[in-house]
Design a protein around this motif. Sequence first.
Motif, PDB file in Angstrom:
ATOM      1  N   ILE A  50      45.746   5.584  73.177  1.00 15.21           N
ATOM      2  CA  ILE A  50      45.435   4.630  74.237  1.00 15.21           C
ATOM      3  C   ILE A  50      44.101   5.077  74.815  1.00 15.21           C
ATOM      4  CG2 ILE A  50      46.127   3.832  76.527  1.00 15.21           C
ATOM      5  CD1 ILE A  50      49.069   4.308  75.434  1.00 15.21           C
ATOM      6  N   ASN A  51      43.127   4.238  74.660  1.00 17.99           N
ATOM      7  CA  ASN A  51      41.779   4.625  75.056  1.00 17.99           C
ATOM      8  C   ASN A  51      41.378   4.104  76.424  1.00 17.99           C
ATOM      9  OD1 ASN A  51      41.172   3.910  71.714  1.00 17.99           O
ATOM     10  ND2 ASN A  51      41.083   5.972  72.576  1.00 17.99           N
ATOM     11  N   LEU A  52      42.071   3.073  76.824  1.00 17.28           N
ATOM     12  CA  LEU A  52      41.730   2.491  78.121  1.00 17.28           C
ATOM     13  C   LEU A  52      43.019   2.264  78.893  1.00 17.28           C
ATOM     14  CD1 LEU A  52      39.869   1.021  80.146  1.00 17.28           C
ATOM     15  CD2 LEU A  52      40.108  -1.024  78.761  1.00 17.28           C
ATOM     16  N   LEU A  53      43.106   2.919  80.006  1.00 17.97           N
ATOM     17  CA  LEU A  53      44.285   2.781  80.851  1.00 17.97           C
ATOM     18  C   LEU A  53      43.866   2.133  82.163  1.00 17.97           C
ATOM     19  CD1 LEU A  53      47.225   3.490  81.695  1.00 17.97           C
ATOM     20  CD2 LEU A  53      46.379   5.743  82.324  1.00 17.97           C
ATOM     21  N   VAL A  54      44.441   1.006  82.451  1.00 15.43           N
ATOM     22  CA  VAL A  54      44.123   0.315  83.712  1.00 15.43           C
ATOM     23  C   VAL A  54      45.347   0.437  84.619  1.00 15.43           C
ATOM     24  CG1 VAL A  54      43.363  -1.838  84.799  1.00 15.43           C
ATOM     25  CG2 VAL A  54      42.715  -1.343  82.439  1.00 15.43           C
ATOM     26  N   MET A  55      45.158   1.116  85.723  1.00 20.38           N
ATOM     27  CA  MET A  55      46.276   1.303  86.655  1.00 20.38           C
ATOM     28  C   MET A  55      46.188   0.251  87.749  1.00 20.38           C
ATOM     29  SD  MET A  55      47.765   4.362  85.965  1.00 20.38           S
ATOM     30  CE  MET A  55      48.202   5.119  87.510  1.00 20.38           C
ATOM     31  N   CYS A  56      47.306  -0.383  88.027  1.00 23.09           N
ATOM     32  CA  CYS A  56      47.331  -1.430  89.058  1.00 23.09           C
ATOM     33  C   CYS A  56      48.416  -1.120  90.083  1.00 23.09           C
ATOM     34  CB  CYS A  56      47.632  -2.780  88.420  1.00 23.09           C
ATOM     35  SG  CYS A  56      46.396  -3.304  87.256  1.00 23.09           S
ATOM     36  N   PRO A  57      48.173  -1.475  91.321  1.00 28.29           N
ATOM     37  CA  PRO A  57      49.167  -1.162  92.350  1.00 28.29           C
ATOM     38  C   PRO A  57      50.382  -2.081  92.334  1.00 28.29           C
ATOM     39  CG  PRO A  57      47.321  -2.297  93.337  1.00 28.29           C
ATOM     40  CD  PRO A  57      46.970  -2.105  91.896  1.00 28.29           C
ATOM     41  N   THR A  58      50.237  -3.283  91.805  1.00 28.30           N
ATOM     42  CA  THR A  58      51.391  -4.187  91.771  1.00 28.30           C
ATOM     43  C   THR A  58      51.599  -4.726  90.364  1.00 28.30           C
ATOM     44  OG1 THR A  58      50.152  -6.211  92.268  1.00 28.30           O
ATOM     45  CG2 THR A  58      50.983  -4.953  94.158  1.00 28.30           C
ATOM     46  N   ARG A  59      52.854  -5.146  90.115  1.00 28.18           N
ATOM     47  CA  ARG A  59      53.218  -5.638  88.787  1.00 28.18           C
ATOM     48  C   ARG A  59      52.510  -6.954  88.472  1.00 28.18           C
ATOM     49  NH1 ARG A  59      59.554  -4.678  90.192  1.00 28.18           N
ATOM     50  NH2 ARG A  59      59.431  -2.426  90.410  1.00 28.18           N
ATOM     51  N   GLU A  60      52.384  -7.794  89.485  1.00 27.11           N
ATOM     52  CA  GLU A  60      51.735  -9.088  89.267  1.00 27.11           C
ATOM     53  C   GLU A  60      50.272  -8.879  88.862  1.00 27.11           C
ATOM     54  OE1 GLU A  60      53.778  -8.513  91.828  1.00 27.11           O
ATOM     55  OE2 GLU A  60      55.397  -9.788  91.092  1.00 27.11           O
ATOM     56  N   LEU A  61      49.634  -7.935  89.537  1.00 25.52           N
ATOM     57  CA  LEU A  61      48.230  -7.669  89.230  1.00 25.52           C
ATOM     58  C   LEU A  61      48.101  -7.088  87.817  1.00 25.52           C
ATOM     59  CD1 LEU A  61      45.344  -7.753  90.179  1.00 25.52           C
ATOM     60  CD2 LEU A  61      45.665  -5.565  91.297  1.00 25.52           C
ATOM     61  N   ALA A  62      49.041  -6.223  87.445  1.00 23.34           N
ATOM     62  CA  ALA A  62      49.010  -5.648  86.099  1.00 23.34           C
ATOM     63  C   ALA A  62      49.131  -6.760  85.054  1.00 23.34           C
ATOM     64  CB  ALA A  62      50.141  -4.639  85.938  1.00 23.34           C
ATOM     65  N   ASN A  63      50.072  -7.661  85.266  1.00 25.62           N
ATOM     66  CA  ASN A  63      50.224  -8.781  84.322  1.00 25.62           C
ATOM     67  C   ASN A  63      48.947  -9.601  84.241  1.00 25.62           C
ATOM     68  OD1 ASN A  63      52.821  -8.485  83.288  1.00 25.62           O
ATOM     69  ND2 ASN A  63      53.759  -9.430  85.088  1.00 25.62           N
ATOM     70  N   GLN A  64      48.364  -9.830  85.404  1.00 24.28           N
ATOM     71  CA  GLN A  64      47.147 -10.651  85.444  1.00 24.28           C
ATOM     72  C   GLN A  64      45.991  -9.986  84.701  1.00 24.28           C
ATOM     73  OE1 GLN A  64      46.140 -12.207  89.433  1.00 24.28           O
ATOM     74  NE2 GLN A  64      44.110 -11.383  89.038  1.00 24.28           N
ATOM     75  N   VAL A  65      45.839  -8.688  84.894  1.00 21.47           N
ATOM     76  CA  VAL A  65      44.755  -7.966  84.209  1.00 21.47           C
ATOM     77  C   VAL A  65      44.985  -8.010  82.696  1.00 21.47           C
ATOM     78  CG1 VAL A  65      43.733  -5.667  83.850  1.00 21.47           C
ATOM     79  CG2 VAL A  65      44.148  -6.487  86.161  1.00 21.47           C
ATOM     80  N   ALA A  66      46.266  -7.880  82.292  1.00 15.19           N
ATOM     81  CA  ALA A  66      46.577  -7.918  80.857  1.00 15.19           C
ATOM     82  C   ALA A  66      46.261  -9.304  80.283  1.00 15.19           C
ATOM     83  CB  ALA A  66      48.043  -7.568  80.630  1.00 15.19           C
ATOM     84  N   VAL A  67      46.549 -10.330  81.028  1.00 17.74           N
ATOM     85  CA  VAL A  67      46.252 -11.695  80.566  1.00 17.74           C
ATOM     86  C   VAL A  67      44.737 -11.862  80.375  1.00 17.74           C
ATOM     87  CG1 VAL A  67      46.229 -14.133  81.300  1.00 17.74           C
ATOM     88  CG2 VAL A  67      48.332 -12.785  81.509  1.00 17.74           C
TER      89      VAL A  67
END
Length: 556
Positions: A207-224
């Motif tokens: 895993i070369n890029l790890l994006v940490m997000c404070p909320t689950r919704e934001l994590a989903n959005q970043v993944a989209v």
Amino acid sequence: MPQLSLPSPVMAGGDLLLRTHLGLPVLARALPCCLRLRVPARRRGGAPPLTAAKVDIADVVGLVRSSDAADPKRRRSRDGEEGLAFRKVATSRGRDVHEEDVVGGEALEFDAAKGGGEAGGVDGSYLSETRFDQCAISPLSLKAVNDAGYERMTQVQEATLPIILQGKDVLAKAKTGTGKTVAFLLPAIEALSTLPNSRRNQLRPSINLLVMCPTRELANQVAVEAKKLLKYHHSLGVQVVIGGTRLTQEQRSMQANPCQILVATPGRLKDHLENTPGFSTRLKGVKVRQISHIAMKKDYKFINTVKDGDEETHSQVSQMFMVAPLDLHFSILYDVLKKHVAEDADYKVIIFCTTAMVTKLVAEVLSQLKLNIREIHSRKSQSARTKVSDEFRKSRGLILVSSDVSARGVDYPDVTLVIQVGVPADRQQYIHRLGRTGRKGKEGQGLLLLAPWEKYFLSSIKDLSISEVAVHSVDATTQTKVKDAVRKVEMRSKESAYQAWLGYYNSNKTIGREKSRLVKLAEEFSQSMGLAVPPAIPKQILRKMGLNNVPGLRST
Ligand SMILES: Nc1ncnc2c1ncn2[C@@H]1O[C@H](COP(=O)(O)OP(=O)(O)OP(=O)(O)O)[C@@H](O)[C@H]1O
């Protein structure tokens, strides 16, 4: 035991920036007003040098640099000889870095007035004049960007991308809803795509890029958003790991679909590190790091897309506040919503409440009043949260009652009104919440509804264009209707809301200071829920709040 401890600032929604073994970026997207960019050089072979930056829209709360985090030797030398070690490292990795290359915290004020508009873009929009096809991104990324419907870059993208692609450190400042996600994802993906195939085509790639997000919704959005940009990069993949879903399902998914980009919330990341075989190996370069130990080096460039003297909020969002006694809040809320719904058939409203349980209560009262209400907060199951979030993103004619899980970074298009009920945690939270409307240059409205004893908060936002509106005189029929709705809400919801309310204001430095006053205010709140006597609270919880033996509180 995996070598990653998640520092408490991250668990609390703070920032974290780490590096991976292969030297590619790890991004933390904990404060979405911030843009953190790690700047890998575009070249084949060898690990790119690392840089990192973040900025908060109001004040720079510590800049984060993690260039040499993975190598204790380098770190020692860095600690001892700030700057020198970095040059050595960079040189040893084949990157041609000279002292002249590094700009010691140089502020490159982006020409925000260039486009002539208030926000600095053409016609006052958030967009710049530069098209994506005018910059040096790969044809695969360009195709994906076009498919996403992005033609021109936003100001922050225009200002940062060329510099990042040159391998420079960037610290950027931009307002809410102006495209910071693409600004950090696109260069990161460009860097990943230049890695030699041998690194990428493994069954279980690092895993070369790890994006940490404070909320689950934001994590989903970043993944989209990442998926959109990866559309034609067939050898690259993104996975999201978030709490509230089945760990085993994520484990299977990660096995079946190798990914180089991982978007995660901190708790679930820790879960995988502890319970998923082989996972920590894939993140093996990520060390035990405390954010406070990572210092941003001086060689970053500061790019400011906000004009000097310009407000941190958008001028196309009209901001209002209203001060009214607590017992009128439900009636006022109903009245404001009714008017807004009548005025705008395409209404889309977010109501922010202080805590999850107060959110639930407000949603239940407003549902009783037959408004089209959805509810989102941390006490909801993840499947319910995802369903509501997806629905709210796509629809109009909806009112979302939310705790702060939707406050930062979440991109719901075309929100017409943001209402904040009760004092926000701080100025930044006020700005983030307000930033859910007025995105992409659109218009919006914001209303802050305070009780008289919450007025102190206004001094922290007095520089913003916020004006007072007089308390609505709500007619007697409406008041009766609202009282009736409040009465119908289950007692259990009221008890939980009371307890949560007390907890929230108890931890507020201003209101929680004087306990006897706090108890009186809590009683006011319980009366606003139609209760003659405030609910009793379990002793254990009162003890946890430090409120045991405070007169006026009932315990069970
Ligand atoms: N170049 C572009 N052209 C048009 N739309 C864009 C462009 N770049 C990003 N967007 C869209 O702009 C919206 C806002 O982007 P994003 O959520 O990244 O903003 P942000 O600045 O990170 O906001 P916040 O500060 O609230 O986190 C998203 O819907 C995104 O898809």
